[in-house]
Design a protein around this motif. Structure first.
Motif, PDB file in Angstrom:
ATOM      1  N   SER A 405      -0.528   3.764 -11.266  1.00  0.00           N
ATOM      2  CA  SER A 405      -1.664   3.525 -10.364  1.00  0.00           C
ATOM      3  C   SER A 405      -1.295   3.734  -8.903  1.00  0.00           C
ATOM      4  N   ASP A 406      -0.004   3.635  -8.571  1.00  0.00           N
ATOM      5  CA  ASP A 406       0.444   3.713  -7.180  1.00  0.00           C
ATOM      6  C   ASP A 406       0.720   5.165  -6.792  1.00  0.00           C
ATOM      7  N   GLU A 407      -0.264   5.803  -6.192  1.00  0.00           N
ATOM      8  CA  GLU A 407      -0.120   7.206  -5.807  1.00  0.00           C
ATOM      9  C   GLU A 407       0.764   7.392  -4.577  1.00  0.00           C
ATOM     10  N   THR A 408       1.112   6.301  -3.893  1.00  0.00           N
ATOM     11  CA  THR A 408       1.989   6.422  -2.719  1.00  0.00           C
ATOM     12  C   THR A 408       3.428   6.686  -3.126  1.00  0.00           C
ATOM     13  N   GLY A 409       3.777   6.429  -4.393  1.00  0.00           N
ATOM     14  CA  GLY A 409       5.132   6.673  -4.859  1.00  0.00           C
ATOM     15  C   GLY A 409       6.099   5.550  -4.585  1.00  0.00           C
ATOM     16  N   THR A 410       5.610   4.403  -4.078  1.00  0.00           N
ATOM     17  CA  THR A 410       6.533   3.297  -3.796  1.00  0.00           C
ATOM     18  C   THR A 410       6.898   2.526  -5.059  1.00  0.00           C
ATOM     19  N   THR A 411       6.008   2.492  -6.046  1.00  0.00           N
ATOM     20  CA  THR A 411       6.275   1.787  -7.302  1.00  0.00           C
ATOM     21  C   THR A 411       6.756   2.805  -8.329  1.00  0.00           C
ATOM     22  N   THR A 412       8.004   2.663  -8.753  1.00  0.00           N
ATOM     23  CA  THR A 412       8.592   3.674  -9.633  1.00  0.00           C
ATOM     24  C   THR A 412       9.197   3.038 -10.879  1.00  0.00           C
TER      25      THR A 412
END
Length: 460
Positions: A405-412
């Motif tokens: 859901s995190d398109e910013t790429g901070t949650t991997t």
């Protein structure tokens, strides 16, 4: 024991680990199916007596999942998500603290982490629109949802634990009085750490790269939920059942009496009461919320609950077969370790939960062993919260959904298996929760839990 006996026990242990590994690779229901195969090998190849499958826990799971699935069919889960969404948007700047507690509460009320899936987009949208690093709230909320399982009176893992500690005079209310305060402390400590974790969103290089490449847009606000006509009524019925379970657990005098083993009568155990109350709640939802019985098996909660039940059945049966037949050897090997470092049992629970990806299976496997080693039941309950180790590997559905859901790429999900976004909040939360629980037992429960002389491996 002779050297050959130790070698035989070690080989049997490796068989158990091997079938757990095969089950984990299969995923879902495969964990239980391969556990059944492992039980067959232990019985037919090694001549072990079959252990006790966790029947009481399975019956509770069936009853609770029936009620929760009926509520979902009536739209009750949508209503809960709507309330949670309002709470998240009310204080966006406090999202890193509010979101985990909202996720925790939803899991407590429904006994499953499946409700968390529904608020993941809301958490992501609120974080991104307020320039908050989404990883902080998403990772923390995922861990808090796993912690909520140990604080829920209607969770499968709690159902698995209860029969094991009831013979030590610990009932449902005692369990919740230990797990809820300790989890609240653990989640707070985790939220403090996560609120300072990582770079601010505008300074994150991966986010800036995606922004410059046009790979990311502001997430669209979630669509308004259209409630079914009797959604609120279904939630009221379900929660009334949860409250009734807690009341019966707290007030022994209002429970029906049953024949005691030594003669006379005694208050009925909470275990069958949970089954009766939850089945009754499901029936009332059918009647008063106008739900078709045929709609219940089609809900996501019912499907995932049945998978969890079969996984618990097979893997716990295999583990009990191994432990019950080799308990003297295991206790001899681990007795000194547990006596000198009792917290090692918590670490063992954490690792078994990580390997089996099942909180219920880890409960049924390790809690009887800890009790057999003479660790007090109260302290075992405190350390049992380590079952949130199911998130150690990035294979849980909630982890995958949060990262996606995190398109910013901070949650991997990490590049080296264990270096995922959920690792730090998980380690902080489970260690603080277990330690806080131990302190709570020491302060308020005292030394009430010496192991009774008989059962080496308590059975439901």
């Amino acid at each position: 024991m002779s050297t050959m006996d130790w070698i035989l026990v070690a080989v049997q242990g490796l068989v158990v680990i091997a079938f757990i590994a095969i089950g984990v690779r299969s995923g879902g229901i495969g964990l239980g199916l391969w556990g059944g195969v492992g039980t067959l090998v232990l019985v037919f190849v090694f001549g072990l007596d079959p252990g006790e499958p966790p029947i009481s826990a399975i019956l509770i799971i069936i009853a609770v999942i029936s009620a929760a699935a009926a509520m979902q069919a009536a739209g009750g889960i949508d209503y809960m998500v709507m309330i949670a969404s309002k709470a998240l948007r009310a204080r966006p700047k406090a999202l890193n603290f509010v979101a985990p507690y909202v996720s925790y509460l939803l899991t407590i009320l429904t006994g499953t982490g499946n409700t968390f899936f529904s608020i993941i987009p809301v958490i992501n949208e609120v974080a991104y629109s307020n320039k908050i690093r989404p990883e902080r709230a998403l990772a923390g909320s995922t861990v808090a949802s796993a912690a909520g399982i140990t604080s829920s009176p209607v969770a499968a893992a709690t159902a698995t634990l209860l029969p094991l500690v009831e013979i030590f005079n610990y009932d449902l209310i005692d369990v919740l009085l230990i797990t809820i305060p300790s989890s609240l402390i653990g989640i707070f400590a985790m939220s403090v750490v996560m609120s300072r974790y990582g770079k601010e969103l505008d300074d994150d290089p991966e986010y800036q790269r995606r922004l410059a490449a046009g790979e990311i847009k502001p997430p669209a606000p979630p669509a308004d939920i259209v409630l079914q006509p009797y959604a609120k009524r279904s939630v009221a019925i379900f929660l009334a059942g949860v409250v009734a379970i807690c009341v019966f657990g707290f007030v022994e005098s209002i429970r029906p009496t049953v024949a005691a083993e030594g003669g006379g009568v005694e208050p009925m155990s909470v275990t069958p009461l949970i089954q009766m109350i939850m089945l009754s709640a499901a029936a009332l939802i059918l009647l008063l919320a106008h739900v078709s019985a045929s709609a219940i098996p089609n809900t996501q909660i019912f499907k995932s609950g049945m998978v969890a039940m079969i996984a618990l059945f097979g893997i716990a049966w295999m583990a009990d077969t191994f432990i019950a037949n080799n308990e003297d050897a295991i206790v001899e090997a681990l007795g000194g370790l547990a006596e000198n470092w009792p917290f090692m049992i918590a670490i063992a629970i954490f690792l078994v939960a990580a390997l089996t990806t099942s909180q219920s299976a880890a409960t049924r496997t390790m809690v009887p062993l800890g009790l057999a080693l003479g660790i007090g039941a109260g302290y075992m309950i405190a350390m049992w919260t380590a079952v949130m180790g199911v998130l150690f590997l990035p294979a849980n559905g909630t982890q995958i959904a949060a990262a996606e859901s995190d398109e910013t790429g901070t949650t991997t999900l990490g590049k080296r298996v264990i270096d995922h976004s959920f690792q730090l909040p998980l380690q902080v939360c489970w260690i603080v929760t277990a330690l806080a629980g131990i302190v709570i037992v020491w302060l308020f429960f005292g030394d009430q839990t010496p192991a009774p002389p008989a059962p080496a491996a308590p059975t439901p």
